[in-house]
Design a protein around this motif. Structure first.
Motif, PDB file in Angstrom:
ATOM      1  N   LYS A  84       0.654  -1.347   0.238  1.00  0.00           N
ATOM      2  CA  LYS A  84       0.185   0.154  -0.240  1.00  0.00           C
ATOM      3  C   LYS A  84       0.749   1.017   0.236  1.00  0.00           C
ATOM      4  N   LYS A  85       1.679   1.421   0.444  1.00  0.00           N
ATOM      5  CA  LYS A  85       2.749   2.501   0.588  1.00  0.00           C
ATOM      6  C   LYS A  85       3.408   2.618  -0.645  1.00  0.00           C
ATOM      7  N   ALA A  86       3.782   1.283  -1.504  1.00  0.00           N
ATOM      8  CA  ALA A  86       4.240   1.492  -2.114  1.00  0.00           C
ATOM      9  C   ALA A  86       3.164   1.855  -3.960  1.00  0.00           C
ATOM     10  N   ALA A  87       2.070   1.876  -3.095  1.00  0.00           N
ATOM     11  CA  ALA A  87       1.436   2.007  -4.773  1.00  0.00           C
ATOM     12  C   ALA A  87       1.118   3.951  -4.713  1.00  0.00           C
ATOM     13  N   GLY A  88       1.082   3.376  -6.119  1.00  0.00           N
ATOM     14  CA  GLY A  88       1.094   4.808  -7.031  1.00  0.00           C
ATOM     15  C   GLY A  88       2.892   4.934  -7.501  1.00  0.00           C
ATOM     16  N   ALA A  89       3.393   4.486  -7.158  1.00  0.00           N
ATOM     17  CA  ALA A  89       4.808   4.834  -7.796  1.00  0.00           C
ATOM     18  C   ALA A  89       4.856   3.608  -8.514  1.00  0.00           C
ATOM     19  N   GLY A  90       6.221   3.857  -9.738  1.00  0.00           N
ATOM     20  CA  GLY A  90       6.487   3.352 -11.016  1.00  0.00           C
ATOM     21  C   GLY A  90       6.392   2.199 -10.594  1.00  0.00           C
ATOM     22  N   LEU A 147       7.556  -3.510  -8.259  1.00  0.00           N
ATOM     23  CA  LEU A 147       7.681  -4.676  -8.753  1.00  0.00           C
ATOM     24  C   LEU A 147       8.923  -5.781  -7.650  1.00  0.00           C
ATOM     25  N   LYS A 148       9.863  -3.807  -7.270  1.00  0.00           N
ATOM     26  CA  LYS A 148      10.883  -4.115  -6.199  1.00  0.00           C
ATOM     27  C   LYS A 148      10.062  -5.085  -4.704  1.00  0.00           C
ATOM     28  N   THR A 149       9.566  -4.205  -4.477  1.00  0.00           N
ATOM     29  CA  THR A 149       8.868  -4.096  -3.468  1.00  0.00           C
ATOM     30  C   THR A 149       7.456  -5.350  -3.277  1.00  0.00           C
ATOM     31  N   PHE A 150       7.110  -5.681  -4.143  1.00  0.00           N
ATOM     32  CA  PHE A 150       6.475  -7.240  -4.658  1.00  0.00           C
ATOM     33  C   PHE A 150       8.107  -8.401  -3.888  1.00  0.00           C
ATOM     34  N   PHE A 156       1.369 -19.338   5.036  1.00  0.00           N
ATOM     35  CA  PHE A 156       2.017 -19.573   3.943  1.00  0.00           C
ATOM     36  C   PHE A 156       1.508 -20.503   2.789  1.00  0.00           C
ATOM     37  N   ILE A 157       0.551 -21.056   2.904  1.00  0.00           N
ATOM     38  CA  ILE A 157      -0.883 -22.152   1.982  1.00  0.00           C
ATOM     39  C   ILE A 157      -0.692 -20.621   1.084  1.00  0.00           C
ATOM     40  N   TYR A 158      -1.521 -19.456   2.091  1.00  0.00           N
ATOM     41  CA  TYR A 158      -2.606 -18.346   1.292  1.00  0.00           C
ATOM     42  C   TYR A 158      -1.257 -17.127   0.514  1.00  0.00           C
ATOM     43  N   SER A 159      -0.094 -17.065   0.919  1.00  0.00           N
ATOM     44  CA  SER A 159       1.129 -16.987   0.441  1.00  0.00           C
ATOM     45  C   SER A 159       1.505 -16.914  -0.750  1.00  0.00           C
ATOM     46  N   TYR A 160       1.129 -17.884  -1.582  1.00  0.00           N
ATOM     47  CA  TYR A 160       1.478 -17.797  -3.037  1.00  0.00           C
ATOM     48  C   TYR A 160       1.239 -17.001  -3.808  1.00  0.00           C
ATOM     49  N   PRO A 161       2.741 -16.474  -4.150  1.00  0.00           N
ATOM     50  CA  PRO A 161       2.961 -15.758  -5.187  1.00  0.00           C
ATOM     51  C   PRO A 161       2.740 -15.758  -6.610  1.00  0.00           C
ATOM     52  N   THR A 162       1.538 -14.708  -7.002  1.00  0.00           N
ATOM     53  CA  THR A 162       0.512 -15.018  -7.996  1.00  0.00           C
ATOM     54  C   THR A 162       1.074 -13.847  -8.838  1.00  0.00           C
ATOM     55  N   ALA A 163       0.399 -14.272  -9.940  1.00  0.00           N
ATOM     56  CA  ALA A 163       1.115 -12.785 -11.109  1.00  0.00           C
ATOM     57  C   ALA A 163      -0.669 -12.168 -11.093  1.00  0.00           C
ATOM     58  N   ARG A 164      -0.939 -12.663 -10.509  1.00  0.00           N
ATOM     59  CA  ARG A 164      -2.492 -12.073 -10.400  1.00  0.00           C
ATOM     60  C   ARG A 164      -2.442 -11.022  -9.478  1.00  0.00           C
ATOM     61  N   THR A 165      -2.276 -11.382  -8.458  1.00  0.00           N
ATOM     62  CA  THR A 165      -1.563 -10.718  -6.856  1.00  0.00           C
ATOM     63  C   THR A 165      -1.066  -9.255  -7.357  1.00  0.00           C
ATOM     64  N   LEU A 166       0.284  -9.413  -8.631  1.00  0.00           N
ATOM     65  CA  LEU A 166       1.016  -8.482  -8.154  1.00  0.00           C
ATOM     66  C   LEU A 166       0.421  -7.466  -9.591  1.00  0.00           C
ATOM     67  N   ASP A 167      -0.119  -8.278 -10.775  1.00  0.00           N
ATOM     68  CA  ASP A 167      -0.938  -7.283 -11.191  1.00  0.00           C
ATOM     69  C   ASP A 167      -1.764  -6.174 -10.022  1.00  0.00           C
ATOM     70  N   SER A 168      -2.615  -7.078  -9.720  1.00  0.00           N
ATOM     71  CA  SER A 168      -3.909  -5.976  -9.317  1.00  0.00           C
ATOM     72  C   SER A 168      -3.172  -5.156  -8.088  1.00  0.00           C
ATOM     73  N   TYR A 169      -1.258  -4.826  -7.559  1.00  0.00           N
ATOM     74  CA  TYR A 169      -1.152  -4.473  -7.355  1.00  0.00           C
ATOM     75  C   TYR A 169      -1.023  -2.929  -8.307  1.00  0.00           C
ATOM     76  N   ILE A 170      -0.289  -3.830  -9.113  1.00  0.00           N
ATOM     77  CA  ILE A 170       0.675  -2.602 -10.342  1.00  0.00           C
ATOM     78  C   ILE A 170      -0.741  -2.282 -11.094  1.00  0.00           C
ATOM     79  N   ASN A 171      -1.895  -2.349 -11.089  1.00  0.00           N
ATOM     80  CA  ASN A 171      -3.165  -1.885 -11.495  1.00  0.00           C
ATOM     81  C   ASN A 171      -3.660  -0.976 -10.601  1.00  0.00           C
ATOM     82  N   ASN A 172      -3.085  -0.728  -9.147  1.00  0.00           N
ATOM     83  CA  ASN A 172      -3.974  -0.178  -8.015  1.00  0.00           C
ATOM     84  C   ASN A 172      -5.365  -0.390  -7.826  1.00  0.00           C
ATOM     85  N   GLU A 173      -5.809  -1.987  -8.364  1.00  0.00           N
ATOM     86  CA  GLU A 173      -6.938  -2.633  -7.520  1.00  0.00           C
ATOM     87  C   GLU A 173      -6.585  -3.135  -6.469  1.00  0.00           C
ATOM     88  N   ALA A 174      -5.617  -3.638  -5.201  1.00  0.00           N
ATOM     89  CA  ALA A 174      -5.446  -3.820  -4.787  1.00  0.00           C
ATOM     90  C   ALA A 174      -5.473  -3.067  -3.496  1.00  0.00           C
TER      91      ALA A 174
END
Length: 147
Positions: free
Chosen positions: A74-80, A85-88, A129-147
């Motif tokens: 959330k802190k990195a939201a709005g950044a490039g 990507l680096k924060t994620f 741990f299972i909840y924390s599985y890294p997915t492209a969908r999660t990353l894309d939601s943060y990149i597109n400011n949907e999260a």
């Protein structure tokens, strides 16, 4: 940094941590390591301290792992995109590492002294741990400011 490369690297780290925790469990269940070996070495007071410590570690690290990830994102939201990507990437590694510590500590306490509470704490750690599985969908939601 590339999105696909980041996700595949995080998934590799996730799978390595998952296999390492399973290897610990298999080592004890398979008889390669002796169950409850610490009970002969420790006093009842020390065993009690380990029991309390395992619960406290679980209670501290699971929320820390999950909440620190969402706060950093959330802190990195709005950044490039590169900053996100680096924060994620960094926070996913931190989250995987903290949850790995929870699972390993609980596994060793459960098998080392036979404390059933550590089994339940370890299961909570695995659920997180299972909840924390890294997915492209999660990353894309943060990149597109949907999260």
């Amino acid at each position: 940094m590339n999105t696909e490369k980041t996700i595949s690297a995080l998934r590799f780290n996730y799978i390595v941590a998952f296999i390492a925790t399973l290897a610990i469990i298999v080592a004890f269940e398979g008889g390669f390591l002796q169950k409850e070996a610490l009970t002969a070495l420790l006093s009842p007071d020390d065993i009690y301290i380990l029991e309390v410590t395992t619960v406290m570690v679980t209670m501290a690290l699971i929320p820390l792992a999950l909440k620190s990830f969402s706060r950093a994102m959330k802190k990195a939201a709005g950044a490039g995109k590169m900053k996100l990507l680096k924060t994620f990437s960094n926070m996913s590694l931190v989250r995987i590492s903290l949850l790995f510590v929870v699972i390993v500590v609980n596994a060793f306490i459960y098998y080392g002294i036979g404390y059933n509470g550590a089994l339940y704490c370890g299961l909570f750690g695995y659920c997180a741990f299972i909840y924390s599985y890294p997915t492209a969908r999660t990353l894309d939601s943060y990149i597109n400011n949907e999260a």
